[in-house]
Design a protein around this motif. Sequence first.
Motif, mmCIF file in Angstrom:
data_model
loop_
_atom_site.group_PDB
_atom_site.id
_atom_site.type_symbol
_atom_site.label_atom_id
_atom_site.label_comp_id
_atom_site.label_asym_id
_atom_site.label_seq_id
_atom_site.Cartn_x
_atom_site.Cartn_y
_atom_site.Cartn_z
ATOM 1 N N ASN A 79 67.189 -80.247 26.742
ATOM 2 C CA ASN A 79 66.863 -79.205 27.714
ATOM 3 C C ASN A 79 66.922 -79.751 29.146
ATOM 4 O O ASN A 79 67.484 -79.122 30.047
ATOM 5 N N LYS A 80 66.356 -80.924 29.361
ATOM 6 C CA LYS A 80 66.359 -81.515 30.708
ATOM 7 C C LYS A 80 67.764 -81.928 31.131
ATOM 8 O O LYS A 80 68.147 -81.789 32.298
ATOM 9 N N GLU A 113 60.667 -89.751 28.787
ATOM 10 C CA GLU A 113 60.680 -89.206 27.425
ATOM 11 C C GLU A 113 61.528 -90.067 26.501
ATOM 12 O O GLU A 113 61.177 -90.282 25.333
ATOM 13 N N LYS A 163 59.347 -74.220 24.663
ATOM 14 C CA LYS A 163 58.440 -74.091 23.527
ATOM 15 C C LYS A 163 59.226 -73.548 22.337
ATOM 16 O O LYS A 163 59.274 -72.338 22.117
ATOM 17 N N ASP A 214 60.374 -77.004 30.880
ATOM 18 C CA ASP A 214 59.633 -77.182 29.633
ATOM 19 C C ASP A 214 59.962 -76.034 28.684
ATOM 20 O O ASP A 214 60.007 -74.879 29.103
ATOM 21 N N SER A 263 63.396 -81.470 24.078
ATOM 22 C CA SER A 263 62.994 -81.642 25.470
ATOM 23 C C SER A 263 64.049 -82.408 26.253
ATOM 24 O O SER A 263 64.357 -82.059 27.400
ATOM 25 N N SER A 264 64.621 -83.457 25.658
ATOM 26 C CA SER A 264 65.634 -84.268 26.343
ATOM 27 C C SER A 264 66.910 -83.469 26.586
ATOM 28 O O SER A 264 67.473 -83.506 27.679
ATOM 29 N N GLU A 274 60.616 -82.767 18.881
ATOM 30 C CA GLU A 274 60.089 -82.500 20.223
ATOM 31 C C GLU A 274 60.856 -83.292 21.278
ATOM 32 O O GLU A 274 61.248 -82.744 22.318
ATOM 33 N N THR A 275 61.082 -84.580 21.026
ATOM 34 C CA THR A 275 61.810 -85.420 21.982
ATOM 35 C C THR A 275 63.250 -84.960 22.132
ATOM 36 O O THR A 275 63.793 -84.911 23.249
#
Length: 353
Positions: free
Chosen positions: A214-215, A34, A276, A274, A211-212, A207-208
């Motif tokens: 979160n991971k 990502e 949302k 993931d 998501s980043s 979005e990036t």
Amino acid sequence: TNTIMNALNQLLASYKQYSLCTTSVDTSKALIAEEFNGVSKLLLSLADETKDLVTFNEDLEKKIIEELNYINVLSTEVYVYQKNDKMVWCTITLRTSDLDNPKLLDVLTKNFGTKMCQKICEPSNVHGLSVATFAPAPKYDCIFGTSGTQKSGNDVSGDSYSFIRLNNNKILLSVCDGMGSGEDAQKISDTTISLIENFYRADFDDETILSSVNKLLAMQMTENYSTLDICVIDLQNALGDFVKVGAPESLIKHADGIDIVEGTGALPIGILEDIKPSIVKKTLCANDIVILASDGILDAFDGAEVLQNYVNNLKINNPQELSNMILEKATALSNGDPKDDMTVLCARIFVNV
């Protein structure tokens, strides 16, 4: 039998540790992928910018040097960058002590025909000089105020907030509520806010970024959950992007009423691989006030509608005073004994004249 059970327990513990490590490795690979995807987008954007023709206006540069020297602002170098015959920015090497001279911006505003503002300032290689970059000021500007308190019985709050100016004439507002309360929650929320700020400063897309982050939080062996409430305001056109991950409702205080910005019930960040997020776009007007609050505030008011009615009856335009009033009312509704950490962040936009 005990020997067999002990052996099975050891094997189970070893397998569990192996499973966690495997999951962490897979998450790391996905995170790296990502990040490379985000970097590739930035490089493509930079490649597009290099296609534009950038020129220098030497006549205007000489004129600015003369006018600055006339008002006793010593400038050794002035560069005016133009793109498609429009001024993009101006870089001036001048005495550090002259940066606070109010006539400096007046000269630039007069010559460029639009209000100018300082964007960047760095020390020069020559002692006593600085290199400052100026650009046209955005149509709007923003001021903010914040108030907060910790849960009764705790020394620190598990909530964190942020208000930073981004490079592209945007403002980032965010409130993060770490899981639980106290020092552990504070560490989680501080880490989340710090990651969010750095990713936005690097100009990654929503979005990036989410998501980043979160991971990164999910990779930890401990439970690093937190709700995240973000508002990015474009000061050029007053457009607001409200991004919510497990966060409660936000408010927008207009001159003639109040809007409620709701989320979609997304889970807090750091739980699932993931996410949302809820992303809502709103058009703001001059003197609108954006109100972000942690769930401790909303719970004290027993919902967003009660808070909406309370704020609607307040004739206050100062964001700091409004933050103080909301917190005081929330504390009073809790009988002076907050059941959760409380944080409220208010930001008012206004025409930059």
